[in-house]
Structure formats: C-alpha cells, structure tokens
Design a protein around this motif. Structure first.
Motif, mmCIF file in Angstrom:
data_model
loop_
_atom_site.group_PDB
_atom_site.id
_atom_site.type_symbol
_atom_site.label_atom_id
_atom_site.label_comp_id
_atom_site.label_asym_id
_atom_site.label_seq_id
_atom_site.Cartn_x
_atom_site.Cartn_y
_atom_site.Cartn_z
ATOM 1 N N THR A 60 9.124 27.571 -34.659
ATOM 2 C CA THR A 60 9.721 27.351 -35.988
ATOM 3 C C THR A 60 9.472 28.535 -36.931
ATOM 4 O O THR A 60 9.950 28.536 -38.050
ATOM 5 C CB THR A 60 9.219 26.034 -36.619
ATOM 6 O OG1 THR A 60 7.796 25.988 -36.497
ATOM 7 C CG2 THR A 60 9.823 24.833 -35.930
ATOM 8 N N ARG A 61 8.697 29.528 -36.473
ATOM 9 C CA ARG A 61 8.646 30.781 -37.232
ATOM 10 C C ARG A 61 9.982 31.515 -37.131
ATOM 11 O O ARG A 61 10.336 32.310 -37.971
ATOM 12 C CB ARG A 61 7.573 31.694 -36.638
ATOM 13 C CG ARG A 61 6.387 31.801 -37.535
ATOM 14 C CD ARG A 61 5.300 32.646 -36.918
ATOM 15 N NE ARG A 61 4.096 31.865 -37.043
ATOM 16 C CZ ARG A 61 3.132 31.783 -36.178
ATOM 17 N NH1 ARG A 61 3.194 32.465 -35.057
ATOM 18 N NH2 ARG A 61 2.085 31.044 -36.400
ATOM 19 N N ILE A 62 10.700 31.280 -36.033
ATOM 20 C CA ILE A 62 11.941 32.023 -35.770
ATOM 21 C C ILE A 62 13.177 31.142 -36.001
ATOM 22 O O ILE A 62 14.181 31.604 -36.502
ATOM 23 C CB ILE A 62 11.958 32.526 -34.302
ATOM 24 C CG1 ILE A 62 10.659 33.274 -33.958
ATOM 25 C CG2 ILE A 62 13.188 33.393 -34.024
ATOM 26 C CD1 ILE A 62 10.458 34.587 -34.664
ATOM 27 N N HIS A 63 13.078 29.872 -35.589
ATOM 28 C CA HIS A 63 14.245 28.985 -35.685
ATOM 29 C C HIS A 63 13.967 27.839 -36.668
ATOM 30 O O HIS A 63 12.831 27.373 -36.774
ATOM 31 C CB HIS A 63 14.574 28.390 -34.310
ATOM 32 C CG HIS A 63 15.046 29.410 -33.318
ATOM 33 N ND1 HIS A 63 16.234 30.083 -33.448
ATOM 34 C CD2 HIS A 63 14.466 29.894 -32.181
ATOM 35 C CE1 HIS A 63 16.387 30.926 -32.438
ATOM 36 N NE2 HIS A 63 15.325 30.830 -31.659
ATOM 37 N N ALA A 64 15.037 27.391 -37.331
ATOM 38 C CA ALA A 64 14.877 26.336 -38.338
ATOM 39 C C ALA A 64 14.503 24.995 -37.707
ATOM 40 O O ALA A 64 13.793 24.190 -38.310
ATOM 41 C CB ALA A 64 16.164 26.201 -39.136
ATOM 42 N N HIS A 65 15.000 24.756 -36.479
ATOM 43 C CA HIS A 65 14.763 23.447 -35.857
ATOM 44 C C HIS A 65 14.145 23.619 -34.481
ATOM 45 O O HIS A 65 14.502 24.537 -33.742
ATOM 46 C CB HIS A 65 16.078 22.671 -35.706
ATOM 47 C CG HIS A 65 16.788 22.527 -37.007
ATOM 48 N ND1 HIS A 65 16.344 21.688 -38.010
ATOM 49 C CD2 HIS A 65 17.897 23.148 -37.489
ATOM 50 C CE1 HIS A 65 17.146 21.790 -39.052
ATOM 51 N NE2 HIS A 65 18.100 22.669 -38.759
ATOM 52 N N LEU A 66 13.263 22.673 -34.144
ATOM 53 C CA LEU A 66 12.666 22.688 -32.804
ATOM 54 C C LEU A 66 13.713 22.345 -31.756
ATOM 55 O O LEU A 66 14.657 21.603 -32.048
ATOM 56 C CB LEU A 66 11.553 21.646 -32.724
ATOM 57 C CG LEU A 66 10.202 22.002 -33.332
ATOM 58 C CD1 LEU A 66 9.291 20.785 -33.313
ATOM 59 C CD2 LEU A 66 9.556 23.166 -32.568
ATOM 60 N N PRO A 67 13.537 22.831 -30.522
ATOM 61 C CA PRO A 67 14.362 22.313 -29.432
ATOM 62 C C PRO A 67 13.848 20.917 -29.071
ATOM 63 O O PRO A 67 12.874 20.443 -29.670
ATOM 64 C CB PRO A 67 14.071 23.292 -28.287
ATOM 65 C CG PRO A 67 12.681 23.755 -28.543
ATOM 66 C CD PRO A 67 12.513 23.764 -30.046
ATOM 67 N N ARG A 68 14.455 20.277 -28.089
ATOM 68 C CA ARG A 68 13.856 19.027 -27.592
ATOM 69 C C ARG A 68 12.619 19.425 -26.774
ATOM 70 O O ARG A 68 12.732 20.210 -25.820
ATOM 71 C CB ARG A 68 14.854 18.276 -26.721
ATOM 72 C CG ARG A 68 14.300 16.955 -26.224
ATOM 73 C CD ARG A 68 15.306 15.846 -26.339
ATOM 74 N NE ARG A 68 16.542 16.202 -25.667
ATOM 75 C CZ ARG A 68 17.004 15.577 -24.591
ATOM 76 N NH1 ARG A 68 16.331 14.583 -24.063
ATOM 77 N NH2 ARG A 68 18.156 15.932 -24.077
ATOM 78 N N VAL A 69 11.469 18.965 -27.193
ATOM 79 C CA VAL A 69 10.220 19.340 -26.523
ATOM 80 C C VAL A 69 9.717 18.137 -25.735
ATOM 81 O O VAL A 69 9.492 17.069 -26.310
ATOM 82 C CB VAL A 69 9.141 19.780 -27.542
ATOM 83 C CG1 VAL A 69 7.862 20.197 -26.825
ATOM 84 C CG2 VAL A 69 9.655 20.915 -28.425
ATOM 85 N N VAL A 70 9.549 18.304 -24.431
ATOM 86 C CA VAL A 70 9.075 17.204 -23.589
ATOM 87 C C VAL A 70 7.728 17.600 -23.008
ATOM 88 O O VAL A 70 7.593 18.682 -22.429
ATOM 89 C CB VAL A 70 10.075 16.917 -22.439
ATOM 90 C CG1 VAL A 70 9.566 15.774 -21.573
ATOM 91 C CG2 VAL A 70 11.463 16.619 -22.977
ATOM 92 N N GLN A 71 6.739 16.738 -23.168
ATOM 93 C CA GLN A 71 5.417 17.017 -22.602
ATOM 94 C C GLN A 71 5.280 16.204 -21.317
ATOM 95 O O GLN A 71 5.004 14.999 -21.354
ATOM 96 C CB GLN A 71 4.330 16.637 -23.622
ATOM 97 C CG GLN A 71 2.949 17.070 -23.183
ATOM 98 C CD GLN A 71 1.966 17.122 -24.339
ATOM 99 O OE1 GLN A 71 2.314 16.811 -25.484
ATOM 100 N NE2 GLN A 71 0.739 17.506 -24.049
ATOM 101 N N ASP A 72 5.514 16.876 -20.191
ATOM 102 C CA ASP A 72 5.541 16.136 -18.922
ATOM 103 C C ASP A 72 5.542 17.144 -17.768
ATOM 104 O O ASP A 72 5.637 18.358 -17.983
ATOM 105 C CB ASP A 72 6.813 15.278 -18.855
ATOM 106 C CG ASP A 72 6.652 14.071 -17.929
ATOM 107 O OD1 ASP A 72 5.720 14.078 -17.097
ATOM 108 O OD2 ASP A 72 7.478 13.144 -18.019
ATOM 109 N N PHE A 73 5.485 16.630 -16.549
ATOM 110 C CA PHE A 73 5.616 17.493 -15.375
ATOM 111 C C PHE A 73 7.026 18.077 -15.332
ATOM 112 O O PHE A 73 8.007 17.359 -15.599
ATOM 113 C CB PHE A 73 5.320 16.703 -14.100
ATOM 114 C CG PHE A 73 3.879 16.320 -13.996
ATOM 115 C CD1 PHE A 73 2.933 17.254 -13.602
ATOM 116 C CD2 PHE A 73 3.458 15.036 -14.331
ATOM 117 C CE1 PHE A 73 1.594 16.917 -13.531
ATOM 118 C CE2 PHE A 73 2.125 14.695 -14.267
ATOM 119 C CZ PHE A 73 1.183 15.640 -13.866
#
Ligand SMILES: C[S@@+](CC[C@H](N)C(=O)[O-])C[C@H]1O[C@@H](n2cnc3c(N)ncnc32)[C@H](O)[C@@H]1O
Length: 246
Positions: free
Chosen positions: A82-95
C-alpha cells in the motif's frame, strides 16, 4: 530483465494471453506483487497467496521458510504494497496449492510461481497453475535453474516432458511457459533490448527464446583482460561513464 519481461507479458503480451486475472504464489514482502499490481485492467483481479507467519506442514518446507524468510509478516507485505498501490490485492494466507479454492478455474492470464522451492510443493503449484490459467495464459517460475533449488528444475522440466507445458522464454532467473501455443509469444517478444540479447533454441520440438543480460555485450572486452584486473577495469569504466553523463 525479469521486471521487463513481467511488464511485457502483462501489457503487449496481453494480445496473446487475452484478458484475465493475475495470481502470485509466494508473495514475501511484496516486491514482485507490487509490479503485478501495476498491470491490472478493468475487471481484473490480483490474488496473492502466502503462508506469511503460518507454519508449513512438512519438515523441509518449515526449514526452508525459517532459514530463508525471517521477519516475514503479512502486515509487512500489506504495508509495502500500500506504499505503492491505493488498494490491497486479494491476500490469502494459506498453502500455495490451495489458490484453486480462491480463484476461478481458467480465469488467470498470468501466474507467478515463487512459493516453496521444494519439489513436492512445486509439483502441487504447477497443477494449481494449470487449473487457474486460461487457454493461452502464462506461468512464470522463479529459480528454475539455481543450484540450491533442484526441486524447481525437476518439477518444471518434468511438466515440459510429460504434461504439455511449453517454455516461451528463459532469463537467468525465471522460466516463462504456457500450456497453450508458445509461438505467438516467441515471435512477439523483442529479440534485443537495452536489457537483453537473445537466441532461439529448440527444446522438445518447439522454439523458445534464451535471453542473456545486455551488459554481457557492454563488457565484451573483459574477456581480453587478465582476470585480476577485471574489477579495476569495471570501476574505471563506470567512473568514465558517470563523468561522460555529467
Ligand atoms: C521467494 S519468496 C517470494 C518472493 C516474492 N515473489 C518476490 O519476488 O518478492 C517465497 C515465499 O513463499 C512463501 N512460501 C513458502 N512455502 C509456501 C507454501 N507451501 N505455501 C505458501 N507460501 C509459501 C514464503 O512464506 C515466502 O514468502
């Protein structure tokens, strides 16, 4: 070289791949994800998947992550992104192979595989990438030929030999491939840029492009010098170049 190749596949290369989502398996602190996020068109989505602070489920993968990625956190990734882009991508915490539970089958035009570099995990990631990719979609593999990552090499070339994966272009760090037709990409990728020179080779019955860093050309004269003098000669040349610029 790979920054340029990512940009090419995600802009000019879209003529061959078609529209679609982007996915990354293994995001770490966001360096490559930030670049992928630069190239989303309307209606396209970037999904990244990483274990971040979560534990891997086998001893090899646990050790790999503990040794290679100390200090990694999901929060760190999100802050960098978010230092570079206004919105986060979809972030998935998983294998990483579970990306298929989060992104629609056949909806992806570009996937970067850069999670675990161990054979079993990469085999799972290749299977997931094949499920996600559209017909002409592209998969990029990190570290396909590094001496410390034989599992990536084994899994990638196995897919080439027996699963219909076609390499398109090889940089020194990454291999780009498709389960579709590689020819439109091989024809369209610039053969010579300020970053690389290239040659065509044939592997498993199809042409692919092999890139070499362009600075090999810049430093062609090095081969005529005694090895001990090369660092001094490079420094002198760099100084000369910066004076000339001024
Ligand atoms: C080489 S780093 C990714 C670097 C990133 N693509 C970049 O260029 O900045 C590998 C990442 O994969 C993650 N990882 C390792 N094993 C994984 C697994 N089995 N599933 C999901 N992520 C994994 C690690 O947590 C680490 O963040």
């Amino acid at each position: 070289m790979d920054r340029e190749l990512f940009r090419w596949f995600l802009t000019a290369g879209r003529a061959a791949s078609g529209a679609g989502n982007i996915a990354e398996l293994g995001a770490y602190m966001g360096q490559s994800a930030v670049l992928l996020g630069d190239h989303l068109e309307d209606g396209e989505e970037l999904t990244v998947i990483d274990l971040f602070e979560a534990q891997a489920d086998d001893a090899g993968n646990l050790e790999e992550n503990a040794v290679s990625y100390p200090g990694l956190s999901r929060q760190g990734f999100e802050a960098n992104y978010t230092r570079i882009h206004a919105h986060l991508p979809r972030v998935v915490q998983d294998f990483s192979e579970r990306i298929v539970d989060h992104v629609a089958e056949g909806s992806v035009r570009f996937v970067h595989i850069d999670a675990s570099h161990l054979y079993d995990q990469v085999v799972g990631d290749i299977k997931a990438a094949k499920t996600l990719l559209s017909e002409a979609g592209v998969v990029a593999f990190d570290d396909y030929r590094a001496t410390h990552t034989p599992g990536v090499a084994a899994a990638v070339w196995e897919a080439v030999a027996s699963d219909g994966l076609h390499p398109i272009v090889l940089s020194s760090k990454k291999l780009y491939a498709t389960w579709g037709d590689p020819a439109p990409y091989v024809r369209a990728i610039p053969r010579q840029t300020s970053r690389w020179t290239s040659e065509i080779q044939s592997v498993a019955g199809a042409d692919l492009l092999v890139l070499s860093p362009a600075h090999h050309e810049t430093y062609r004269w090095i081969r005529y010098l005694p090895p001990a003098t090369v660092p001094h000669a490079k420094r002198a040349r760099a100084r000369l170049a910066s004076w000339t610029k001024r």
